[in-house]
Design a protein around this motif. Structure first.
Motif, PDB file in Angstrom:
ATOM      1  N   GLY A  20      22.585  22.121  64.504  1.00 47.33           N
ATOM      2  CA  GLY A  20      23.609  21.544  65.372  1.00 47.33           C
ATOM      3  C   GLY A  20      23.256  20.147  65.825  1.00 47.33           C
ATOM      4  O   GLY A  20      24.123  19.257  65.896  1.00 47.33           O
ATOM      5  N   ASP A  21      21.978  19.914  66.120  1.00 47.18           N
ATOM      6  CA  ASP A  21      21.531  18.591  66.543  1.00 47.18           C
ATOM      7  C   ASP A  21      21.774  17.564  65.442  1.00 47.18           C
ATOM      8  O   ASP A  21      22.254  16.453  65.692  1.00 47.18           O
ATOM      9  CB  ASP A  21      20.046  18.649  66.911  1.00 47.18           C
ATOM     10  CG  ASP A  21      19.485  17.278  67.244  1.00 47.18           C
ATOM     11  OD1 ASP A  21      18.679  16.763  66.456  1.00 47.18           O
ATOM     12  OD2 ASP A  21      19.863  16.712  68.280  1.00 47.18           O
ATOM     13  N   TYR A  24      25.728  17.044  65.006  1.00 41.05           N
ATOM     14  CA  TYR A  24      26.338  16.340  66.139  1.00 41.05           C
ATOM     15  C   TYR A  24      25.865  14.887  66.199  1.00 41.05           C
ATOM     16  O   TYR A  24      26.645  13.978  66.475  1.00 41.05           O
ATOM     17  CB  TYR A  24      26.008  17.067  67.442  1.00 41.05           C
ATOM     18  CG  TYR A  24      26.626  16.419  68.664  1.00 41.05           C
ATOM     19  CD1 TYR A  24      28.007  16.387  68.840  1.00 41.05           C
ATOM     20  CD2 TYR A  24      25.830  15.823  69.643  1.00 41.05           C
ATOM     21  CE1 TYR A  24      28.581  15.800  69.950  1.00 41.05           C
ATOM     22  CE2 TYR A  24      26.398  15.222  70.753  1.00 41.05           C
ATOM     23  CZ  TYR A  24      27.771  15.218  70.907  1.00 41.05           C
ATOM     24  OH  TYR A  24      28.325  14.610  72.003  1.00 41.05           O
ATOM     25  N   LEU A  44      29.015  24.167  67.296  1.00 40.13           N
ATOM     26  CA  LEU A  44      29.476  22.872  67.801  1.00 40.13           C
ATOM     27  C   LEU A  44      30.956  22.908  68.165  1.00 40.13           C
ATOM     28  O   LEU A  44      31.377  22.277  69.135  1.00 40.13           O
ATOM     29  CB  LEU A  44      29.207  21.776  66.765  1.00 40.13           C
ATOM     30  CG  LEU A  44      27.739  21.510  66.425  1.00 40.13           C
ATOM     31  CD1 LEU A  44      27.626  20.356  65.442  1.00 40.13           C
ATOM     32  CD2 LEU A  44      26.945  21.207  67.695  1.00 40.13           C
ATOM     33  N   LEU A  49      31.863  20.617  71.283  1.00 44.17           N
ATOM     34  CA  LEU A  49      31.180  19.364  70.962  1.00 44.17           C
ATOM     35  C   LEU A  49      31.852  18.660  69.786  1.00 44.17           C
ATOM     36  O   LEU A  49      31.721  17.450  69.625  1.00 44.17           O
ATOM     37  CB  LEU A  49      29.707  19.629  70.635  1.00 44.17           C
ATOM     38  CG  LEU A  49      28.861  20.164  71.785  1.00 44.17           C
ATOM     39  CD1 LEU A  49      27.431  20.437  71.318  1.00 44.17           C
ATOM     40  CD2 LEU A  49      28.842  19.187  72.943  1.00 44.17           C
ATOM     41  N   LEU A  50      32.555  19.432  68.954  1.00 42.89           N
ATOM     42  CA  LEU A  50      33.355  18.876  67.873  1.00 42.89           C
ATOM     43  C   LEU A  50      34.760  19.455  67.980  1.00 42.89           C
ATOM     44  O   LEU A  50      34.940  20.614  68.369  1.00 42.89           O
ATOM     45  CB  LEU A  50      32.766  19.238  66.500  1.00 42.89           C
ATOM     46  CG  LEU A  50      31.404  18.650  66.114  1.00 42.89           C
ATOM     47  CD1 LEU A  50      30.998  19.167  64.741  1.00 42.89           C
ATOM     48  CD2 LEU A  50      31.428  17.120  66.134  1.00 42.89           C
ATOM     49  N   PRO A  62      33.578  13.975  67.374  1.00 43.17           N
ATOM     50  CA  PRO A  62      32.701  14.480  68.445  1.00 43.17           C
ATOM     51  C   PRO A  62      33.258  14.230  69.838  1.00 43.17           C
ATOM     52  O   PRO A  62      33.933  13.219  70.082  1.00 43.17           O
ATOM     53  CB  PRO A  62      31.417  13.669  68.233  1.00 43.17           C
ATOM     54  CG  PRO A  62      31.913  12.356  67.707  1.00 43.17           C
ATOM     55  CD  PRO A  62      33.091  12.686  66.834  1.00 43.17           C
TER      56      PRO A  62
END
Length: 344
Positions: A20-21, A24, A44, A49-50, A62
């Protein structure tokens, strides 16, 4: 949002998995990622986050790191406020049932939550916890610049802990950085203590060895709760640790706002004004006086060219100041970096 978990990716937005890091970070750098690239990290999308690009549904764009930070801090603040409210209700219920029980209580009853009425009882209980402490003290100290009498009141406890090798971690507001008294106090503590700061913190909290915690139970702090229930203490420690990770070390400078003429404090004020708070509330949450707060608002209006409060709100949004300053973690997350093989 911080506590949302998916089955395959059991984490929140404040602690992304490695996959995920990577995705993103790539989305923040490039402005979007394809749905195919994000298939392996459904977390995400579930953590917001998305989200789909309205112009091309085959791509995901994002949520800005600044907005993510705002959500996380708001969620933490609401959780802490709700817990404090429930603690007060629990104490009221306990006192009512205690009157019904008369003298029939067992010796252990009431040990998990104890009401300390009056400063002498509070200080005596704190001294007792200090003497029993062997490893760690966690403290949240709200308000602005620390007064000498506040620092001196607990100095004997802190020095006693230092002599026994106890580690201390303290959270303050950014405003506390401007007081020489705090820096003198930290020098006396040496390597035994570490301090970090945030724009705003929770109400006062002190935890000894993760077994006993003290929180205020009245606005003037003349009544306190001594908490020994493991679940309550663990919860408060978790809240502290999350704020600690977001805070900035006292020895490090505050991050630049990225906008010429806008100070870090003015950016914090702008974010709270954008949430609709009045001057007095903004001042209390940041640990400054209402007069100082209004002086900053006046400078902010001048810098942004706003002739009224309504216009100031519009200019704050246009300048991207309607959220808290990014933490160093999110700044690093959104900063361009070397591309990995999967970025090409």
């Amino acid at each position: 949002m911080a506590g949302h978990r998916t089955e395959a990716h059991p984490h929140g937005a404040d602690r992304l998995c490695d996959a995920g890091d990577r995705v993103y970070s790539r989305a923040v750098r490039r402005g979007r990622v394809s749905r195919q690239d994000a298939e392996s990290v459904p977390c995400l999308v579930e953590l917001a986050l998305l989200h789909p690009d309205p112009d091309d549904m085959g791509w995901l764009v994002p949520t800005s790191p600044q907005e993510v930070m705002t959500r996380l801090l708001r969620d933490m603040h609401e959780r802490v406020s709700a817990t404090q409210s429930r603690m007060g209700e629990a104490v009221s219920a306990f006192e009512w049932y205690a009157t019904l029980a008369g003298n029939a209580r067992s010796p252990s009853e009431g040990a998990a939550i104890r009401v300390l009425d009056g400063l002498p009882r509070i200080r005596a209980a704190m001294d007792e916890a200090t003497e029993a402490c062997t490893s760690e003290v966690l403290a949240v100290q709200p308000g602005g610049i620390r007064r000498e009498d506040e620092l001196t009141e607990g100095l004997h406890r802190a020095l006693a802990l230092c002599r026994r090798g106890v580690r201390m971690r303290d959270l303050y507001t950014h405003v506390a950085r401007h007081g020489q008294g705090l820096r003198n106090y930290m020098e006396l503590m040496g390597d035994s203590a570490e301090a970090r700061t945030l724009d705003e913190v929770t109400e006062r909290l002190i935890v000894f060895d993760r077994t006993v915690a003290f929180i205020p139970a009245s606005p003037d702090r003349t009544i306190a709760l001594e908490l020994r229930h493991p679940a309550l203490v663990d919860y408060l420690v978790t809240v502290f640790e999350r704020f600690w990770r977001l805070a900035i070390p006292l020895t490090a400078p505050l991050p630049d706002t990225g906008i010429e003429g806008i100070t870090h404090r003015e950016r914090s004020i702008a974010a709270l004004l954008a949430e609709g708070h009045q001057d007095a509330v903004v001042a209390e949450r940041l640990g400054i006086s209402v007069r100082t707060c209004r002086a900053h608002i006046a400078r902010l209006s001048e810098t942004l060219g706003a002739a009224s409060r309504t216009q100031l709100g519009v200019r704050i949004a246009q300048a991207g100041l309607d959220g808290p300053p990014r933490s160093p973690q999110l700044q690093a997350l959104s900063a361009p970096g070397p591309e990995s093989p999967t970025d090409r």
